[in-house]
Design a protein around this motif. Sequence first.
Motif, PDB file in Angstrom:
ATOM      1  N   ARG A   5      72.519  71.124  27.210  1.00 43.71           N
ATOM      2  CA  ARG A   5      72.834  71.103  28.643  1.00 43.71           C
ATOM      3  C   ARG A   5      72.040  72.173  29.384  1.00 43.71           C
ATOM      4  N   GLU A   6      71.914  73.356  28.775  1.00 45.32           N
ATOM      5  CA  GLU A   6      71.157  74.438  29.409  1.00 45.32           C
ATOM      6  C   GLU A   6      69.684  74.069  29.553  1.00 45.32           C
ATOM      7  N   ILE A   7      69.112  73.435  28.524  1.00 44.70           N
ATOM      8  CA  ILE A   7      67.701  73.043  28.581  1.00 44.70           C
ATOM      9  C   ILE A   7      67.477  71.973  29.638  1.00 44.70           C
TER      10      ILE A   7
ATOM     11  N   VAL B 131      67.602  71.597  39.751  1.00 41.10           N
ATOM     12  CA  VAL B 131      68.212  70.870  40.865  1.00 41.10           C
ATOM     13  C   VAL B 131      68.271  71.722  42.120  1.00 41.10           C
ATOM     14  N   SER B 132      68.699  72.980  41.994  1.00 42.61           N
ATOM     15  CA  SER B 132      68.878  73.815  43.179  1.00 42.61           C
ATOM     16  C   SER B 132      67.711  74.762  43.417  1.00 42.61           C
ATOM     17  N   ARG B 133      66.887  75.027  42.404  1.00 45.71           N
ATOM     18  CA  ARG B 133      65.857  76.024  42.559  1.00 45.71           C
ATOM     19  C   ARG B 133      64.642  75.502  43.313  1.00 45.71           C
ATOM     20  N   GLY B 134      64.314  74.214  43.136  1.00 44.30           N
ATOM     21  CA  GLY B 134      63.126  73.667  43.766  1.00 44.30           C
ATOM     22  C   GLY B 134      63.131  73.769  45.272  1.00 44.30           C
ATOM     23  N   PRO B 135      64.141  73.253  45.986  1.00 43.45           N
ATOM     24  CA  PRO B 135      64.177  73.338  47.442  1.00 43.45           C
ATOM     25  C   PRO B 135      64.148  74.767  47.953  1.00 43.45           C
ATOM     26  N   GLN B 136      64.798  75.699  47.232  1.00 41.92           N
ATOM     27  CA  GLN B 136      64.788  77.086  47.670  1.00 41.92           C
ATOM     28  C   GLN B 136      63.386  77.659  47.587  1.00 41.92           C
ATOM     29  N   GLN B 137      62.639  77.349  46.526  1.00 33.65           N
ATOM     30  CA  GLN B 137      61.277  77.832  46.405  1.00 33.65           C
ATOM     31  C   GLN B 137      60.416  77.268  47.525  1.00 33.65           C
ATOM     32  N   GLY B 138      60.588  75.995  47.853  1.00 32.28           N
ATOM     33  CA  GLY B 138      59.814  75.393  48.926  1.00 32.28           C
ATOM     34  C   GLY B 138      60.113  76.048  50.263  1.00 32.28           C
ATOM     35  N   HIS B 139      61.372  76.375  50.484  1.00 33.31           N
ATOM     36  CA  HIS B 139      61.756  77.032  51.734  1.00 33.31           C
ATOM     37  C   HIS B 139      61.127  78.420  51.838  1.00 33.31           C
ATOM     38  N   LEU B 140      61.142  79.179  50.734  1.00 35.04           N
ATOM     39  CA  LEU B 140      60.539  80.507  50.747  1.00 35.04           C
ATOM     40  C   LEU B 140      59.035  80.431  50.964  1.00 35.04           C
TER      41      LEU B 140
ATOM     42  N   SER C  29      67.620  73.503  33.106  1.00 32.70           N
ATOM     43  CA  SER C  29      66.452  74.318  33.425  1.00 32.70           C
ATOM     44  C   SER C  29      65.231  73.456  33.701  1.00 32.70           C
ATOM     45  N   MET C  30      65.157  72.277  33.072  1.00 33.22           N
ATOM     46  CA  MET C  30      64.021  71.384  33.318  1.00 33.22           C
ATOM     47  C   MET C  30      64.144  70.688  34.657  1.00 33.22           C
ATOM     48  N   ARG C  31      65.343  70.330  35.053  1.00 34.20           N
ATOM     49  CA  ARG C  31      65.535  69.572  36.292  1.00 34.20           C
ATOM     50  C   ARG C  31      65.405  70.461  37.530  1.00 34.20           C
TER      51      ARG C  31
END
Length: 206
Positions: A141-143, A150-159, A146-148
Amino acid sequence: EVDANTLYDSYREQYYEGGVSSVYLWDLAVGFAGCFLVKKCVQGHASVTEGSWDSIHVVEAVEASDGASATYKLTSTVMLTMDVNKTSLDSNLSGCMVRQKEVELPVTEVKPHIVNIGCMIEDMEIDMRSSMDNLYIQKSREIVNSMRKVSRGPQQGHLFTADLSAVVKARASVSGGGSGGGGEIKLPDWVQEGSPVAKAWGWLKK
């Protein structure tokens, strides 16, 4: 063997709430051996569309010369298969685990062979279920999470957009201020050389 099947069937019902179980015993040149089997299948579960659990426990028992104790050697194998089918995840988790344990226990009227073997199997299954949940299911589940990202991608794009806008605004203030033409644009520390923001900064600096 009949008594062992009856007791193991009660154990299966309490722990698995279904499935089937069987016990087979046979004599050895020295002592005896037995095989304890459990199979449980599930379908249409809330989190698992289809899956199965198979546990195989093979025990060898050798009594001491005085009959007051016996040495038990247990070899346990668990085979697990789970099909997970959701809108966001479609995967199959399958695996096999083998454990061995050898112990010498007293044999009395209160604790005959069947009780000693039953306690060994119960302790072994609890340990194996815990290991499979902590080491395999939780790690998988952790792997996946981390691959998906889900929440980190949009935040990186915003920054990224915010920092790039800051570069443009800084350049506009430097070039449009007349007497402030000697100003310097400072990029965020996280910007790496060759990145899109760094290239934009190089273009604006010209």
